[in-house]
Design a protein around this motif. Structure first.
Motif, PDB file in Angstrom:
ATOM      1  N   ASP A  33     -15.507-134.384 -83.556  1.00 45.56           N
ATOM      2  CA  ASP A  33     -15.574-135.181 -84.775  1.00 45.56           C
ATOM      3  C   ASP A  33     -14.436-134.898 -85.748  1.00 45.56           C
ATOM      4  N   PHE A  34     -13.538-133.963 -85.415  1.00 42.30           N
ATOM      5  CA  PHE A  34     -12.412-133.720 -86.317  1.00 42.30           C
ATOM      6  C   PHE A  34     -11.598-134.998 -86.424  1.00 42.30           C
ATOM      7  N   LEU A  35     -11.314-135.401 -87.649  1.00 45.49           N
ATOM      8  CA  LEU A  35     -10.677-136.699 -87.872  1.00 45.49           C
ATOM      9  C   LEU A  35      -9.216-136.742 -87.454  1.00 45.49           C
ATOM     10  N   ASP A  36      -8.574-135.584 -87.351  1.00 45.48           N
ATOM     11  CA  ASP A  36      -7.149-135.585 -87.027  1.00 45.48           C
ATOM     12  C   ASP A  36      -6.848-135.060 -85.629  1.00 45.48           C
ATOM     13  N   ILE A  37      -7.848-134.904 -84.795  1.00 44.85           N
ATOM     14  CA  ILE A  37      -7.667-134.281 -83.483  1.00 44.85           C
ATOM     15  C   ILE A  37      -6.802-135.107 -82.530  1.00 44.85           C
ATOM     16  N   HIS A  38      -6.779-136.402 -82.682  1.00 40.27           N
ATOM     17  CA  HIS A  38      -6.047-137.256 -81.750  1.00 40.27           C
ATOM     18  C   HIS A  38      -4.678-137.701 -82.265  1.00 40.27           C
ATOM     19  N   HIS A  39      -4.185-137.053 -83.330  1.00 38.17           N
ATOM     20  CA  HIS A  39      -2.919-137.474 -83.927  1.00 38.17           C
ATOM     21  C   HIS A  39      -1.840-136.396 -83.860  1.00 38.17           C
ATOM     22  N   LYS A  40      -2.041-135.374 -83.027  1.00 40.60           N
ATOM     23  CA  LYS A  40      -1.106-134.256 -82.971  1.00 40.60           C
ATOM     24  C   LYS A  40       0.297-134.749 -82.660  1.00 40.60           C
ATOM     25  N   PRO A  41       1.287-134.294 -83.344  1.00 39.13           N
ATOM     26  CA  PRO A  41       1.338-133.232 -84.339  1.00 39.13           C
ATOM     27  C   PRO A  41       1.132-133.714 -85.768  1.00 39.13           C
ATOM     28  N   PHE A  42       0.967-135.010 -85.949  1.00 38.64           N
ATOM     29  CA  PHE A  42       0.858-135.566 -87.299  1.00 38.64           C
ATOM     30  C   PHE A  42      -0.488-135.198 -87.911  1.00 38.64           C
ATOM     31  N   GLY A  43      -0.451-134.743 -89.152  1.00 36.36           N
ATOM     32  CA  GLY A  43      -1.664-134.358 -89.845  1.00 36.36           C
ATOM     33  C   GLY A  43      -2.093-132.928 -89.587  1.00 36.36           C
ATOM     34  N   TYR A  44      -1.371-132.195 -88.761  1.00 36.37           N
ATOM     35  CA  TYR A  44      -1.702-130.805 -88.466  1.00 36.37           C
ATOM     36  C   TYR A  44      -1.031-129.883 -89.475  1.00 36.37           C
ATOM     37  N   LEU A  45      -1.603-128.708 -89.663  1.00 40.30           N
ATOM     38  CA  LEU A  45      -1.023-127.719 -90.568  1.00 40.30           C
ATOM     39  C   LEU A  45       0.239-127.128 -89.945  1.00 40.30           C
ATOM     40  N   THR A  46       1.315-127.096 -90.702  1.00 42.40           N
ATOM     41  CA  THR A  46       2.576-126.543 -90.213  1.00 42.40           C
ATOM     42  C   THR A  46       2.619-125.034 -90.459  1.00 42.40           C
ATOM     43  N   LYS A  47       3.635-124.386 -89.903  1.00 40.50           N
ATOM     44  CA  LYS A  47       3.844-122.952 -90.154  1.00 40.50           C
ATOM     45  C   LYS A  47       4.033-122.699 -91.642  1.00 40.50           C
ATOM     46  N   LEU A  48       4.761-123.584 -92.305  1.00 38.87           N
ATOM     47  CA  LEU A  48       4.982-123.426 -93.741  1.00 38.87           C
ATOM     48  C   LEU A  48       3.650-123.458 -94.489  1.00 38.87           C
ATOM     49  N   GLY A  49       2.806-124.429 -94.190  1.00 37.68           N
ATOM     50  CA  GLY A  49       1.499-124.516 -94.832  1.00 37.68           C
ATOM     51  C   GLY A  49       0.638-123.305 -94.523  1.00 37.68           C
ATOM     52  N   ALA A  50       0.700-122.836 -93.269  1.00 38.18           N
ATOM     53  CA  ALA A  50      -0.068-121.645 -92.884  1.00 38.18           C
ATOM     54  C   ALA A  50       0.415-120.429 -93.674  1.00 38.18           C
ATOM     55  N   ASN A  51       1.723-120.268 -93.788  1.00 42.71           N
ATOM     56  CA  ASN A  51       2.271-119.145 -94.560  1.00 42.71           C
ATOM     57  C   ASN A  51       1.865-119.229 -96.021  1.00 42.71           C
ATOM     58  N   GLN A  52       1.859-120.435 -96.580  1.00 38.69           N
ATOM     59  CA  GLN A  52       1.446-120.596 -97.972  1.00 38.69           C
ATOM     60  C   GLN A  52      -0.010-120.200 -98.168  1.00 38.69           C
ATOM     61  N   MET A  53      -0.868-120.523 -97.207  1.00 45.11           N
ATOM     62  CA  MET A  53      -2.280-120.142 -97.319  1.00 45.11           C
ATOM     63  C   MET A  53      -2.461-118.635 -97.137  1.00 45.11           C
ATOM     64  N   LEU A  54      -1.680-118.017 -96.255  1.00 45.90           N
ATOM     65  CA  LEU A  54      -1.705-116.560 -96.122  1.00 45.90           C
ATOM     66  C   LEU A  54      -1.338-115.901 -97.453  1.00 45.90           C
ATOM     67  N   GLN A  55      -0.300-116.414 -98.076  1.00 49.15           N
ATOM     68  CA  GLN A  55       0.148-115.860 -99.359  1.00 49.15           C
ATOM     69  C   GLN A  55      -0.905-116.067-100.443  1.00 49.15           C
ATOM     70  N   THR A  56      -1.552-117.215-100.436  1.00 44.61           N
ATOM     71  CA  THR A  56      -2.608-117.473-101.421  1.00 44.61           C
ATOM     72  C   THR A  56      -3.763-116.499-101.228  1.00 44.61           C
ATOM     73  N   GLY A  57      -4.147-116.252 -99.989  1.00 42.79           N
ATOM     74  CA  GLY A  57      -5.188-115.264 -99.705  1.00 42.79           C
ATOM     75  C   GLY A  57      -4.805-113.893-100.213  1.00 42.79           C
ATOM     76  N   GLN A  58      -3.537-113.516-100.032  1.00 41.17           N
ATOM     77  CA  GLN A  58      -3.062-112.229-100.539  1.00 41.17           C
ATOM     78  C   GLN A  58      -3.152-112.160-102.065  1.00 41.17           C
ATOM     79  N   ARG A  59      -2.863-113.263-102.722  1.00 40.01           N
ATOM     80  CA  ARG A  59      -2.931-113.271-104.185  1.00 40.01           C
ATOM     81  C   ARG A  59      -4.371-113.129-104.694  1.00 40.01           C
ATOM     82  N   PHE A  60      -5.329-113.606-103.912  1.00 40.57           N
ATOM     83  CA  PHE A  60      -6.733-113.472-104.297  1.00 40.57           C
ATOM     84  C   PHE A  60      -7.313-112.106-103.930  1.00 40.57           C
ATOM     85  N   LYS A  61      -6.615-111.352-103.101  1.00 40.12           N
ATOM     86  CA  LYS A  61      -7.127-110.080-102.596  1.00 40.12           C
ATOM     87  C   LYS A  61      -7.541-109.098-103.698  1.00 40.12           C
TER      88      LYS A  61
END
Length: 141
Positions: A33-61
């Motif tokens: 049921d994931f809405l973006d499963i059939h559109h790879k790579p479009f709509g997927y989280l990039t390395k840049l977005g993943a790194n930004q979320m890692l950094q955000t988690g670190q800031r909340f630590k």
């Protein structure tokens, strides 16, 4: 096709995705049921977005460390793969034992994540995907 090939190079590796899934498993009524499963790579989280979320988690630590004994950590996501991966990366930044040097200089990179540094008492935090028929966050879908 050329554009899709370009964006595929911007996605985290399958190994990283599998490691995140192992530590922060996605619980869904129906993974198809994931809405973006059939559109790879479009709509997927990039390395840049993943790194930004890692950094955000670190800031909340620091806040999490102050109150971690008071919190019952429950995590919910929408039915988009990029959203579930975003929260998985955030949780890694929040719960990992990696230290940040300064608030403005967080040097975590998704390609060099060491999954064995996850805090053991917080490991395997499931990411629960909301049922799309009851999810008001994506009412427009």
């Amino acid at each position: 096709k050329d554009e899709a090939d370009f964006w595929r190079t911007k996605l985290p590796s399958k190994n990283v995705v599998q490691q995140l899934q192992g530590v922060f498993p996605v619980e869904s009524q129906n993974p198809q049921d994931f809405l973006d499963i059939h559109h790879k790579p479009f709509g997927y989280l990039t390395k840049l977005g993943a790194n930004q979320m890692l950094q955000t988690g670190q800031r909340f630590k620091p806040l999490f460390e102050l109150h971690k004994n008071d919190w019952d950590l429950k995590v919910f996501s929408t039915n988009y793969l990029r959203t579930t991966m975003s929260v998985q990366c955030f949780l890694y930044g929040l719960l990992s034992q990696q230290q940040q040097q300064q608030d403005d200089d967080i040097n975590i990179d998704i390609d060099s994540m060491a999954f064995d540094t996850i805090l053991h008492q917080n490991a395997h935090v499931p990411v629960r995907v909301r049922d799309p028929s009851f999810d008001t966050l994506n009412a427009f879908d």
